[in-house]
Design an enzyme around this catalytic site. Sequence first.
Site, PDB file in Angstrom:
ATOM      1  N   LYS A   1       0.928  -1.141   0.281  1.00  0.00           N
ATOM      2  CA  LYS A   1      -0.250   0.253  -0.173  1.00  0.00           C
ATOM      3  C   LYS A   1       1.152   1.103  -0.139  1.00  0.00           C
ATOM      4  CE  LYS A   1      -4.345  -2.811   1.887  1.00  0.00           C
ATOM      5  NZ  LYS A   1      -4.636  -2.963   3.344  1.00  0.00           N
TER       6      LYS A   1
ATOM      7  N   GLN B   1      -4.492  -2.054   9.254  1.00  0.00           N
ATOM      8  CA  GLN B   1      -4.832  -3.613   8.587  1.00  0.00           C
ATOM      9  C   GLN B   1      -5.302  -4.775   9.852  1.00  0.00           C
ATOM     10  OE1 GLN B   1      -3.342  -3.957   5.880  1.00  0.00           O
ATOM     11  NE2 GLN B   1      -3.959  -6.074   6.031  1.00  0.00           N
TER      12      GLN B   1
ATOM     13  N   ASP C   1     -11.389   2.552   3.806  1.00  0.00           N
ATOM     14  CA  ASP C   1     -11.419   0.716   3.900  1.00  0.00           C
ATOM     15  C   ASP C   1     -13.483   0.566   3.811  1.00  0.00           C
ATOM     16  OD1 ASP C   1      -9.417  -1.362   3.662  1.00  0.00           O
ATOM     17  OD2 ASP C   1      -9.147  -0.890   5.512  1.00  0.00           O
TER      18      ASP C   1
HETATM   19  N1  GUN Z   1      -6.559  -7.631   5.957  1.00  0.00           N
HETATM   20  C1  GUN Z   1      -7.278  -8.476   4.506  1.00  0.00           C
HETATM   21  N2  GUN Z   1      -7.503  -8.005   3.915  1.00  0.00           N
HETATM   22  C2  GUN Z   1      -7.940  -6.157   3.848  1.00  0.00           C
HETATM   23  C3  GUN Z   1      -8.032  -4.915   3.763  1.00  0.00           C
HETATM   24  O1  GUN Z   1      -8.949  -4.948   2.675  1.00  0.00           O
HETATM   25  N3  GUN Z   1      -8.129  -3.483   4.735  1.00  0.00           N
HETATM   26  C4  GUN Z   1      -7.421  -4.038   6.092  1.00  0.00           C
HETATM   27  N4  GUN Z   1      -7.623  -2.787   6.794  1.00  0.00           N
HETATM   28  N5  GUN Z   1      -6.984  -5.533   6.214  1.00  0.00           N
HETATM   29  C5  GUN Z   1      -7.788  -6.430   5.635  1.00  0.00           C
END
Ligand code: GUN
Length: 314
Positions: free
Chosen positions: A52, A96, A119
């Site tokens: 990211k 995350q 998100d």
């Molecule tokens: N863990 C697995 N996929 C994601 C996601 O798209 N966003 C976040 N924040 N955590 C994750």
Amino acid sequence: MKLIDGKFIANQVKGEIKKEVVQLLDTGHRAPHLAAILVGSDPASQTYVASKEKSCHEVGFISSLYKYPETISEQELLSVIDFLNADTEIDGFIIQLPLPKHINTDHILLRMDPNKDVDGFHPINVGRMATGMEAFLPATPAGIMELLKRYEIETIGKNCVVLGRSNIVGTPMSILMSRKGYPGDATVTLCHSKTTHLKEICLQADILIAAIGKPHFVTEDMVKEGAVVIDVGIHRVPSNESKTGYKLIGDVDFDNVSKKCSYITPVPGGVGVMTIVSLLQNTLKAYKNNTPCDCIEDDHCDDESCDCGCHHHE
Ligand code: GUN
């Protein structure tokens, strides 16, 4: 069979975002800023957060990482969220997942400012999405919608079967595909671990979206001739075909299923690469919502002929 090239589309969208950032900088504005909170040392989470950050830099965004040990308390993490909510220079942030077991994920998500929840996990954003209001869409389903749109895949009136009901992918995907408009307006069936006659249901699918988290779960006997197959799975399995000793495979048995499809996403290079791009798109949207247009004075624009289209006119 046509391959849905996620990598190509991801680069195309990243190019579009980068162009907008250059324009912002050229006109004296600051760059959009995405922050990420990472708790603990789960290798998969570390890899996701690193990609990211890398993607942010590719498009000219500012990115910052807030890293904490596994032992951080829920209270301490809530204070970090309060801090990010209040920082006007941060447009959006993500936490995350998964979080360590002693932390209640619901409490954490509820504390986020929904306007910074890029998100799309805060219940306000989930509710806004479900009712068809303007919202941050969760990144993976949003990436799939972008692929369907850019490949001009017909969805209206089609049978769409979604495998898996997670909050991150399956459930929002089923909502988006059943919403009014394109891509959407499909007749959606959401299947899960308690579904009976799964194979028969899958065989009805014009569009099959596999987000079940089981390697090669979808086999060719479950897929209708000419179906569109979207594979959300990503699994690392041992392989002596590659130097690394492993390879990535999806929820779909690609080699056999692809022979029956009209379109299919590969793994890697399909849905996965689009997920981060959606996060970038959401961050740019958060930035625009957070940054008034040049026409705005005292929180509104008096010029009736102004057609800048920013949300302050809505
Ligand atoms: N863990 C697995 N996929 C994601 C996601 O798209 N966003 C976040 N924040 N955590 C994750």
